[in-house]
Design a protein around this motif. Structure first.
Motif, PDB file in Angstrom:
ATOM      1  N   UNK A   1       0.837  -1.273  -0.164  1.00  0.00           N
ATOM      2  CA  UNK A   1      -0.078  -0.027   0.041  1.00  0.00           C
ATOM      3  C   UNK A   1       0.876   1.164  -0.220  1.00  0.00           C
ATOM      4  N   UNK A   2       0.513   2.111  -0.924  1.00  0.00           N
ATOM      5  CA  UNK A   2       1.307   3.355  -1.049  1.00  0.00           C
ATOM      6  C   UNK A   2       0.324   4.486  -0.380  1.00  0.00           C
ATOM      7  N   UNK A   3       0.821   5.070   0.718  1.00  0.00           N
ATOM      8  CA  UNK A   3      -0.078   6.098   1.348  1.00  0.00           C
ATOM      9  C   UNK A   3       0.589   7.634   1.354  1.00  0.00           C
ATOM     10  N   UNK A   4       0.254   8.444   0.442  1.00  0.00           N
ATOM     11  CA  UNK A   4       0.917   9.719   0.587  1.00  0.00           C
ATOM     12  C   UNK A   4      -0.244  10.915   0.274  1.00  0.00           C
ATOM     13  N   UNK A   5      -0.176  11.917   0.953  1.00  0.00           N
ATOM     14  CA  UNK A   5      -1.231  12.808   0.899  1.00  0.00           C
ATOM     15  C   UNK A   5      -0.637  14.210   0.268  1.00  0.00           C
ATOM     16  N   UNK A   6       0.036  14.570  -0.363  1.00  0.00           N
ATOM     17  CA  UNK A   6       0.420  15.896  -0.896  1.00  0.00           C
ATOM     18  C   UNK A   6       1.243  16.658   0.099  1.00  0.00           C
ATOM     19  N   UNK A   7       1.199  17.909  -0.504  1.00  0.00           N
ATOM     20  CA  UNK A   7       2.240  18.964   0.257  1.00  0.00           C
ATOM     21  C   UNK A   7       1.366  19.727   1.329  1.00  0.00           C
ATOM     22  N   UNK A   8       0.188  19.532   1.507  1.00  0.00           N
ATOM     23  CA  UNK A   8      -0.610  20.671   2.064  1.00  0.00           C
ATOM     24  C   UNK A   8      -1.709  19.814   3.244  1.00  0.00           C
ATOM     25  N   UNK A   9      -1.884  18.683   3.063  1.00  0.00           N
ATOM     26  CA  UNK A   9      -2.714  17.943   4.040  1.00  0.00           C
ATOM     27  C   UNK A   9      -2.329  17.802   5.365  1.00  0.00           C
ATOM     28  N   UNK A  10      -2.988  18.092   6.420  1.00  0.00           N
ATOM     29  CA  UNK A  10      -2.616  18.095   7.758  1.00  0.00           C
ATOM     30  C   UNK A  10      -3.698  17.188   8.571  1.00  0.00           C
ATOM     31  N   UNK A  11      -3.177  16.301   9.218  1.00  0.00           N
ATOM     32  CA  UNK A  11      -4.144  15.402  10.137  1.00  0.00           C
ATOM     33  C   UNK A  11      -4.016  15.896  11.647  1.00  0.00           C
ATOM     34  N   UNK A  12      -5.042  15.842  12.438  1.00  0.00           N
ATOM     35  CA  UNK A  12      -4.908  16.230  13.810  1.00  0.00           C
ATOM     36  C   UNK A  12      -4.397  14.953  14.504  1.00  0.00           C
ATOM     37  N   UNK A  13      -4.180  14.748  15.654  1.00  0.00           N
ATOM     38  CA  UNK A  13      -3.429  13.682  16.323  1.00  0.00           C
ATOM     39  C   UNK A  13      -4.342  12.458  16.343  1.00  0.00           C
ATOM     40  N   UNK A  14      -5.394  12.586  16.582  1.00  0.00           N
ATOM     41  CA  UNK A  14      -6.460  11.568  16.472  1.00  0.00           C
ATOM     42  C   UNK A  14      -6.613  10.730  15.221  1.00  0.00           C
TER      43      UNK A  14
ATOM     44  N   UNK B   1       7.489   9.836  -6.641  1.00  0.00           N
ATOM     45  CA  UNK B   1       5.969   9.239  -6.785  1.00  0.00           C
ATOM     46  C   UNK B   1       5.988   8.578  -7.906  1.00  0.00           C
ATOM     47  N   UNK B   2       6.174   9.127  -8.929  1.00  0.00           N
ATOM     48  CA  UNK B   2       5.717   8.603 -10.268  1.00  0.00           C
ATOM     49  C   UNK B   2       6.675   7.081 -10.236  1.00  0.00           C
ATOM     50  N   UNK B   3       8.004   7.100  -9.830  1.00  0.00           N
ATOM     51  CA  UNK B   3       8.816   5.926 -10.077  1.00  0.00           C
ATOM     52  C   UNK B   3       8.141   4.788  -8.973  1.00  0.00           C
ATOM     53  N   UNK B   4       7.794   5.433  -7.650  1.00  0.00           N
ATOM     54  CA  UNK B   4       7.174   4.402  -6.812  1.00  0.00           C
ATOM     55  C   UNK B   4       5.613   3.999  -7.318  1.00  0.00           C
ATOM     56  N   UNK B   5       4.744   4.635  -7.886  1.00  0.00           N
ATOM     57  CA  UNK B   5       3.537   4.183  -8.407  1.00  0.00           C
ATOM     58  C   UNK B   5       3.789   3.139  -9.648  1.00  0.00           C
ATOM     59  N   UNK B   6       4.795   3.420 -10.480  1.00  0.00           N
ATOM     60  CA  UNK B   6       5.177   2.459 -11.512  1.00  0.00           C
ATOM     61  C   UNK B   6       5.854   1.108 -11.176  1.00  0.00           C
ATOM     62  N   UNK B   7       6.264   0.791  -9.895  1.00  0.00           N
ATOM     63  CA  UNK B   7       7.061  -0.074  -9.289  1.00  0.00           C
ATOM     64  C   UNK B   7       5.956  -1.567  -9.340  1.00  0.00           C
ATOM     65  N   UNK B   8       6.195  -2.460  -9.573  1.00  0.00           N
ATOM     66  CA  UNK B   8       5.536  -3.637  -9.651  1.00  0.00           C
ATOM     67  C   UNK B   8       4.834  -4.192  -8.273  1.00  0.00           C
ATOM     68  N   UNK B   9       5.633  -3.777  -7.229  1.00  0.00           N
ATOM     69  CA  UNK B   9       5.119  -4.229  -6.078  1.00  0.00           C
ATOM     70  C   UNK B   9       3.985  -3.262  -5.213  1.00  0.00           C
TER      71      UNK B   9
ATOM     72  N   UNK C   1      -3.514  11.554 -11.699  1.00  0.00           N
ATOM     73  CA  UNK C   1      -2.853  11.323 -13.159  1.00  0.00           C
ATOM     74  C   UNK C   1      -1.579  10.329 -13.155  1.00  0.00           C
ATOM     75  N   UNK C   2      -0.862  10.270 -12.065  1.00  0.00           N
ATOM     76  CA  UNK C   2       0.300   9.400 -11.733  1.00  0.00           C
ATOM     77  C   UNK C   2      -0.232   8.153 -11.523  1.00  0.00           C
ATOM     78  N   UNK C   3      -1.133   7.853 -10.445  1.00  0.00           N
ATOM     79  CA  UNK C   3      -1.705   6.743 -10.256  1.00  0.00           C
ATOM     80  C   UNK C   3      -2.336   5.965 -11.423  1.00  0.00           C
ATOM     81  N   UNK C   4      -3.155   6.707 -12.210  1.00  0.00           N
ATOM     82  CA  UNK C   4      -3.818   6.208 -13.485  1.00  0.00           C
ATOM     83  C   UNK C   4      -3.037   5.634 -14.599  1.00  0.00           C
ATOM     84  N   UNK C   5      -2.098   6.667 -14.629  1.00  0.00           N
ATOM     85  CA  UNK C   5      -1.091   6.174 -15.627  1.00  0.00           C
ATOM     86  C   UNK C   5      -0.220   4.809 -15.453  1.00  0.00           C
ATOM     87  N   UNK C   6      -0.226   4.577 -14.271  1.00  0.00           N
ATOM     88  CA  UNK C   6       0.321   3.209 -13.920  1.00  0.00           C
ATOM     89  C   UNK C   6      -0.334   2.026 -13.375  1.00  0.00           C
ATOM     90  N   UNK C   7      -2.045   2.551 -13.596  1.00  0.00           N
ATOM     91  CA  UNK C   7      -2.690   1.171 -13.496  1.00  0.00           C
ATOM     92  C   UNK C   7      -3.105   0.896 -12.065  1.00  0.00           C
TER      93      UNK C   7
END
Length: 465
Positions: A281-294, A339-347, A361-367
């Motif tokens: 599972x690749x989890x990434x939330x961009x350059x702006x997303x902020x989560x609270x502690x909970x 990110x583009x390199x990660x999403x193209x990785x077969x794992x 766009x990066x996710x979809x271009x790598x299926x």
């Protein structure tokens, strides 16, 4: 023959800088010079993160990284988008005009074209004043661009009021055109900006930019026909240049790093090499997303709870503490990833994403199928598009406490990876995007402008973006 010079002006945010940088590099491949004009603040971040540092003033280079001030004080919070936008509009037009006059005064790089982010479309006024051709680039989807363009209509029709709130008579859903899916008016992007963002100031700024679009016929958009056919038939003025991604044969790490705000941690690639096919599972939330502690706790424990390998991007500015119960034994955590390199990785099995358009766009271009966790702005609109129209992902839903629970994350991961229809549709879209990405695809650039040798034909151009 003099090489034509293009001035590229992105909005000062990571998701806006990256696609315009990619377009700039493609313009260079097609015989142009580019002056890439960031704000001083963003310029320093870009230079500090580059694999091979440049000072941005190499006069032999076809790409010059330069900057002008945004007018914001050194101690002010640039995440306050209302204040940032207000200051940009008050100070940057005059600053940009002076910058261009200084360039012309030197005589070696007379600017032939300004390509401005839609969110910097005030630059079209500057271009018009100085007798320079102008174009705008939407780094968001065409349907979102269409919604932005219709904001004046929504005001005139009384659907939104003078403070951009919904009027009492507003229906819960509306269609921009009869053939498009209904939009939930309660999810209009400016209503989901969060308490810390002054949405009135942001919308005043965007409305100012939208009202400048008539100054150009070149509305460029990072999308393709197959992703948004209905919207594109409704707004034929949009010129497609998607996907704005670097091609696989571009192996220069320095080139790929241009425009990044943080240095990429390449160690994750060797880690991915050790993982089984479609297991991560690749989890990434961009350059702006902020989560609270909970919510941060639930995300961390949810990744554990899936009992799957995971690669998790946690930015350097994260101030949350990992919960005591968090093991992380099956995962790897990095500050920033290629990110583009990660999403193209077969794992990679799926992408847990904030639904930024560039990430999509990066996710979809790598299926890669998508688990949608939008934060604000166009991301909510993109989630609907991914889940309900393209049907290549699932949405993560909040519980009664407003949290995406660890159980919800595990259940949706299992559901997504067991859904052969979603996986099949993801692979089909990958082929369509890759066909556009490949040399000879249907990506286009603005029509030939005076002496700009851009090899343009209105219905086809082999840009290979």
């Amino acid at each position: 023959m003099n090489i034509p010079t293009v001035l590229a002006l992105p909005y000062p945010a990571q998701g806006h800088v990256n696609p315009l940088m990619t377009l700039s590099q493609k313009l260079i491949e097609h015989g142009c010079k580019v002056l890439f004009v960031n704000t001083d603040f963003i310029h320093r971040r870009v230079l500090s993160s580059m694999v091979e540092h440049q000072d941005g003033h190499d006069h032999e280079s076809l790409l010059k990284l330069v900057s002008i001030p945004d007018g914001v004080g050194p101690d002010d919070d640039r995440n306050d988008l209302g204040k940032l936008d207000e200051t940009i509009l008050r100070t940057m037009p005059a600053t940009l005009e002076k910058f261009i006059e200084d360039v012309h005064g030197k005589g070696d790089d007379r600017i032939s074209l300004i390509v401005a982010d839609v969110c910097m479309a005030w630059a079209l006024d500057v271009a018009s004043k100085l007798g320079i051709k102008g174009a705008v680039l939407s780094t968001r989807s065409a349907s979102f661009f269409g919604l932005m363009c219709n904001i004046p209509v929504l005001i005139d029709d009384g659907i939104i009021d003078s403070n951009y709130g919904l009027t009492l008579t507003t229906k819960k859903t509306l269609r921009i055109s009869p053939s498009m899916l209904e939009m939930d008016t309660r999810d209009f992007f400016w209503l989901k900006m969060g308490d810390k963002i002054n949405h009135v100031k942001v919308m005043d700024y965007l409305l100012h930019c939208i009202r400048r679009l008539h100054l150009t016929d070149w509305w460029l958009c990072n999308t393709i026909d197959e992703l948004e056919p209905v919207t594109l038939s409704f707004i034929p003025k949009i010129l497609l240049i998607g996907p704005l991604l670097r091609s696989d044969d571009d192996t220069s790490e320095a080139t790929k790093s241009m425009g990044q705000f943080w240095e990429k941690d390449l160690s994750c690639m060797s880690w991915l090499n050790q993982q089984p096919h479609r297991s991560v599972l690749y989890a990434a939330f961009g350059s702006f997303t902020l989560f609270d502690q909970n919510q941060f706790n639930e995300l961390a424990l949810g990744l554990d709870f899936t009992n799957r390998h995971f690669l998790w991007v946690v930015r350097q500015d994260n101030k949350m503490a990992y919960p005591n119960e968090f093991l992380g034994s099956k995962g790897k955590i990095v500050d920033w990833a290629p990110q583009q390199k990660v999403l193209s990785h077969p794992s990679i099995a799926c992408f847990v994403t904030h639904c930024g358009w560039n990430s999509i766009m990066k996710g979809l271009s790598n299926g890669v199928p998508l688990l949608c966790w939008p934060y604000f702005g166009d991301q909510l609109h993109n989630k609907t598009h991914i889940c309900d129209e393209l049907k290549v992902g699932l949405g993560l839903e909040s519980d009664e406490n407003g949290l995406v629970s660890r159980k919800e994350l595990k259940n949706k991961v299992d559901q997504l990876l067991d859904d052969e229809n979603i996986i099949s549709r993801s692979l089909e879209l990958k082929e369509k995007l890759r066909n556009n990405l490949a040399k000879g695809g249907r990506a286009i650039v603005p029509p030939k402008i005076d002496k700009l040798h851009l090899a343009f034909q209105p219905d086809k151009l082999s840009l290979g973006v």
